[in-house]
Design a protein around this motif. Sequence first.
Motif, mmCIF file in Angstrom:
data_model
loop_
_atom_site.group_PDB
_atom_site.id
_atom_site.type_symbol
_atom_site.label_atom_id
_atom_site.label_comp_id
_atom_site.label_asym_id
_atom_site.label_seq_id
_atom_site.Cartn_x
_atom_site.Cartn_y
_atom_site.Cartn_z
ATOM 1 N N ILE A 67 -11.678 18.092 -1.730
ATOM 2 C CA ILE A 67 -10.363 17.452 -1.789
ATOM 3 C C ILE A 67 -10.230 16.431 -0.658
ATOM 4 O O ILE A 67 -10.317 16.782 0.526
ATOM 5 N N CYS A 68 -10.006 15.188 -1.028
ATOM 6 C CA CYS A 68 -9.846 14.116 -0.048
ATOM 7 C C CYS A 68 -8.394 13.688 0.099
ATOM 8 O O CYS A 68 -7.956 13.334 1.189
ATOM 9 N N SER A 69 -7.644 13.690 -1.002
ATOM 10 C CA SER A 69 -6.251 13.255 -0.928
ATOM 11 C C SER A 69 -5.466 13.826 -2.090
ATOM 12 O O SER A 69 -6.000 14.022 -3.188
ATOM 13 N N LEU A 70 -4.185 14.102 -1.848
ATOM 14 C CA LEU A 70 -3.268 14.570 -2.880
ATOM 15 C C LEU A 70 -2.289 13.452 -3.188
ATOM 16 O O LEU A 70 -1.664 12.901 -2.275
ATOM 17 N N VAL A 71 -2.134 13.135 -4.462
ATOM 18 C CA VAL A 71 -1.170 12.109 -4.862
ATOM 19 C C VAL A 71 0.188 12.778 -5.012
ATOM 20 O O VAL A 71 0.423 13.537 -5.945
ATOM 21 N N ILE A 72 1.056 12.500 -4.067
ATOM 22 C CA ILE A 72 2.401 13.081 -4.107
ATOM 23 C C ILE A 72 3.370 12.072 -4.722
ATOM 24 O O ILE A 72 3.235 10.863 -4.521
ATOM 25 N N GLY A 73 4.313 12.570 -5.486
ATOM 26 C CA GLY A 73 5.335 11.713 -6.061
ATOM 27 C C GLY A 73 6.674 12.015 -5.429
ATOM 28 O O GLY A 73 6.864 13.084 -4.825
ATOM 29 N N ALA A 74 7.603 11.110 -5.554
ATOM 30 C CA ALA A 74 8.934 11.337 -5.012
ATOM 31 C C ALA A 74 9.921 10.435 -5.723
ATOM 32 O O ALA A 74 9.711 9.227 -5.818
ATOM 33 N N SER A 75 10.992 11.042 -6.240
ATOM 34 C CA SER A 75 12.038 10.251 -6.876
ATOM 35 C C SER A 75 13.159 9.918 -5.902
ATOM 36 O O SER A 75 14.011 9.091 -6.187
ATOM 37 N N THR A 76 13.135 10.573 -4.721
ATOM 38 C CA THR A 76 14.130 10.291 -3.679
ATOM 39 C C THR A 76 13.432 10.261 -2.322
ATOM 40 O O THR A 76 12.330 10.815 -2.156
#
Length: 342
Positions: free
Chosen positions: A284-293
């Motif tokens: 695991i090199c990076s986690l794609v995080i999302g955010a609506s706020t």
Amino acid sequence: MEYRRLNGSGLFVPALTLGTGTFGGSHGFEGWGHTGTNEAARMIDMCLDAGLNMFDTADIYSRGLSEEILGKAIAQKRNRLLIATKGTFPMGDDPNSKGASRFHLTEACEESLRRLGTDHIDLYYIHGFDSNTPVEETLRALDDLIASGKIRYIGCSNFSGWQLMKSLSISERYGWSRYIAHQVYYSLLNRDFEWELMPLGIDQQVGTVVWSPLAAGRLGGRYRRNCPAPEDGRVARGGAPVRDNIVSYERLYNIVDVLDELAEETGKTVAQVALNWLLQRPTICSLVIGASTEEQLRQNLGAVGWTLTPEQVKRLDAASRTQKPYPYWHHDQRPEFSSQLF
């Protein structure tokens, strides 16, 4: 922010990447979010201040609008960040407006560069395997785009083990650029990635970038036993890339029970604990995080800078473990032939 080398390359990426699927909210992505340019710019500033300098998008997200908003939001900041985008999925009704052919990839890359307002893409993904196009054609086209300076590195997304291995073999045979990253779905709720793709990544030095590490929000702390599903969540809005029919909610609740315990022990949120578990997994090199706020983004950024203990990791391992399919359960019967890499 912790930085990790993208296996098989000399490129270092942050442990967290901001996914911009929420930018725009049109052409089938209404349920993902409706982040506009001004809010996107504020989020990007928050990320850069925290050391998160990689931003992930795709041409298909809101039919190019996500790339356009990202491009406007990073104006005057391009030299401070890394951009990853993707091509392959349909961008129109024309039969040549999709796939991994030289024709489409060349056109898709040019259009992404235009929308992003940049002269190069740091990491360009093939969004999905195209069985209608020879792998040689795809890889040669990507190698030419690298030679032209329009792409720095290439990756793939959602490939099976044989598809990725065939691609790596062909790149090696002809001396072409190889995939250095594989963007995959992986979470405490669905650990299928571990059966074949993780060992392949270890063996072939392919770094893993994870999409939907919180299982489309299901591991964010709002889904609990004997509680109604949140009506404003991604699943209810139709913006969940992780289908409901592959989710066992009883298993989800068992995992959340342990996440609750660990959140109390560590003083972190349920989502932060779930993300931290992933960051300790091999490849695991990076986690794609999302955010609506902005608040959601601030919470997700708190997943780094601390580490679960080995004992806490084992408790999550036990709560999320599933039975392996054949031939992997058969392999486990002969541990003497296994390298036991994880």
